[in-house]
Every structure is written in structure tokens, then in C-alpha cells.
Design an enzyme around this catalytic site. Structure first.
Site, mmCIF file in Angstrom:
data_model
loop_
_atom_site.group_PDB
_atom_site.id
_atom_site.type_symbol
_atom_site.label_atom_id
_atom_site.label_comp_id
_atom_site.label_asym_id
_atom_site.label_seq_id
_atom_site.Cartn_x
_atom_site.Cartn_y
_atom_site.Cartn_z
ATOM 1 N N ARG A 184 67.529 69.060 -27.751
ATOM 2 C CA ARG A 184 66.892 67.785 -27.424
ATOM 3 C C ARG A 184 65.889 67.340 -28.481
ATOM 4 N NH1 ARG A 184 66.437 67.762 -20.800
ATOM 5 N NH2 ARG A 184 68.671 68.147 -20.473
ATOM 6 N N ASP B 281 56.385 58.251 -13.191
ATOM 7 C CA ASP B 281 57.088 59.243 -14.003
ATOM 8 C C ASP B 281 56.313 59.428 -15.299
ATOM 9 O OD1 ASP B 281 60.053 60.509 -13.690
ATOM 10 O OD2 ASP B 281 59.479 60.407 -15.797
#
Length: 294
Positions: free
Chosen positions: A48, A160
Site C-alpha cells: 500500500r 472517518d
């Protein structure tokens, strides 16, 4: 890891990635976001963050760590990008549907009863809302169950840590092939074609108005005061250690109304947590009822 990451993990590494660099990155993400990456997750971290190295035209993880160690705005901005890259955002509409059945069956009669709730104030928090499927599922469930919902002061807070995911939640628009979980009738009733994105459906204004999106790092200060009748925190604390999980559950309990419930993911547990909440349903917790009955 997704399939592309699994395939990449078996290939020769494009960038050198030392134990020291993995340990630094793991410690940084744990400190800033509470997410624990054990050595078994090393390939995931590499896959990632390698995308960030390519985007920045870097040639090594050592260079990337140097950027993260910059105490100025550039370093802080890249730390946020690293957290975004490492945050898992799998979600879908009506995921774990028994939670929404409970919301309609048990909580709607409590929250939307004028005698019990004369202020007509309803507050629900979707913690770790990702790209928005959870808060929109909550909104759809409430609109189906409460015909006069627009006469109530009903708000869903969606938070979030990931800026990119939060932007998608705020837009409320999704490709048609991402709408599994929503019935054809729900799509017709609560969504419309997105004029700016061919092949996308967007939630109608009356649905989007119910939802307020905010960036929130659960490891930092929480500006909201509550009380919330329902808190959804599903498949979020699974990435934290037990001490952090216990502390966060305790904080959430303090934000619940007396009749409120905390809903967690099927892979999570309240056992050993710093909370007095008791089981009310499958991974659904509320305060004990006087007299010992649940």
C-alpha cells in the site's frame, strides 16, 4: 490484502524495505491512528505504501521515512496520506443486516415516540464510516420505518480518519455495480441518476441532508458531546490493541443516551472492556436494565 496486493507480495520487491523502516512505519501508524501492524502484515504495508513512493517519484522507503519525519506541514500531510493508504475501507450497503433489523424493530419505537422523546431529537453516530455505505444504510432504514421523519430533528454523524473515503461519503454517489445490498425499490425511492457521473446513482437531497460527515481520528480528541441513541462502530477497533479497544468502548458508552446502544462488528468483542454495557442482541450492547433484566 486485495488480489493485486497478494500477487505483488510474491514478486521481487521494487523498493528496498528494511526491518528498521517497517518498525518505524508500524510505530508511527500505531501512535497516530491506533492501528497495529504486526510483522505478518509487512507485505500489506509494503504494497500500500509503495503506491505513495511511486506517486512521489521516490526510489526507496528510506526516502519516504525521511519525508514522514519532517516536522513541517509536508511531513504532516504525508502522514495523513500514509494513514489513508493503510486504512482498510471494505464496506457495503446493509452489511450485517441484523443490525439494521434491530434498529428498525427495537430502536425506532424508542427514538421516534413523542411521549418518550418530546424534543424529537434523534442522534446516531457512524464511527469509521468509510465511503458512506453504513450511514446511508442507516438513513434508508429510518426513512422506511418513519414516514414523517422530516418533521423530526434526526441527524447521523459520519466520521472517518481517511480523507479520501470521507469525500466519497460526503458526495453520496456510487457506481451502479457498487449498490449490492440495496433493493431495486430502495434505489428507485432514495436515489437518482448523478448528472455529473454517468453510470452512478446518488442519494436524493432529503437523504443526504440527514448525514453530516466529519474527519475524526479516534485516537485524538472527540469534539462531539452526545448523547447518541445509537453508535455504530463496526469493524474499526479490530485493528487496535486490547487496551485501546477498552478505552474507546468506555468513551463511547459515556456518549450514549440512557436507552442507547453500541453496535460493533461480528469480529469484535466487548469482553474485558472498560464498560458496563451488556448484550442486547448479536454484537449489540446497551446499559443494564434496573432489576437485572436485559
Amino acid at each position: 490484502m486485495d488480489m493485486a496486493e497478494v500477487i505483488a507480495a510474491g514478486r521481487p520487491k521494487e523498493f528496498a524495505f528494511s526491518d528498521k523502516e517497517f518498525e518505524y512505519l508500524s510505530a508511527l501508524i500505531r501512535e497516530r491512528a491506533g492501528i497495529v501492524f504486526t510483522p505478518s502484515k509487512r507485505d500489506l504495508v509494503y504494497a500500500r505504501l509503495a503506491r505513495r513512493l511511486r506517486a512521489l517519484r521516490l526510489t526507496s522507503f528510506a526516502q519516504y521515512c525521511d519525508i514522514l519525519q519532517d516536522s513541517g506541514p509536508a511531513g504532516e500531510a504525508e502522514i495523513a496520506m500514509a494513514i489513508n493508504a493503510l486504512t482498510t475501507n471494505f464496506t457495503k450497503f446493509f452489511r450485517e443486516p441484523h443490525h439494521f433489523d434491530f434498529l428498525r424493530r427495537e430502536m425506532v419505537p424508542l427514538m421516534f415516540d413523542r411521549a418518550r422523546n418530546p424534543s424529537k431529537r434523534v442522534r446516531i453516530w457512524s464511527a469509521g464510516c468509510s465511503t458512506g455505505q453504513e450511514p446511508y444504510t442507516i438513513a434508508v432504514s429510518l426513512r422506511e420505518a418513519v414516514p414523517d421523519i422530516d418533521s423530526w430533528d434526526c441527524k447521523i454523524l459520519a466520521t472517518d480518519i481517511d480523507d479520501n473515503a470521507l469525500a466519497k461519503a460526503d458526495a453520496g454517489t456510487y457506481p451502479e455495480d457498487h449498490l449490492s445490498g440495496l433493493s431495486p425499490e430502495q434505489r428507485r425511492t432514495f436515489m437518482q441518476a448523478d448528472p455529473a457521473r454517468a453510470g452512478n446513482l446518488m442519494f436524493r437531497p432529503e437523504v443526504r441532508r440527514m448525514i453530516t460527515t466529519r474527519k475524526l481520528n479516534l485516537m485524538g480528541a472527540w469534539p462531539m458531546k452526545g448523547p447518541f441513541q445509537v453508535i455504530f462502530c463496526r469493524n474499526v477497533v479490530i485493528y487496535f490493541d486490547r487496551t485501546t479497544q477498552s478505552r474507546l468502548f468506555g468513551q463511547m458508552e459515556r456518549l450514549l443516551s440512557p436507552e442507547g446502544v453500541l453496535i460493533i462488528g461480528h469480529s469484535e468483542s466487548m469482553r474485558g472492556g472498560d464498560t458496563s454495557l451488556v448484550l442486547r442482541g448479536q454484537t449489540i450492547y446497551g446499559r443494564p436494565v434496573p432489576g437485572g433484566a436485559r
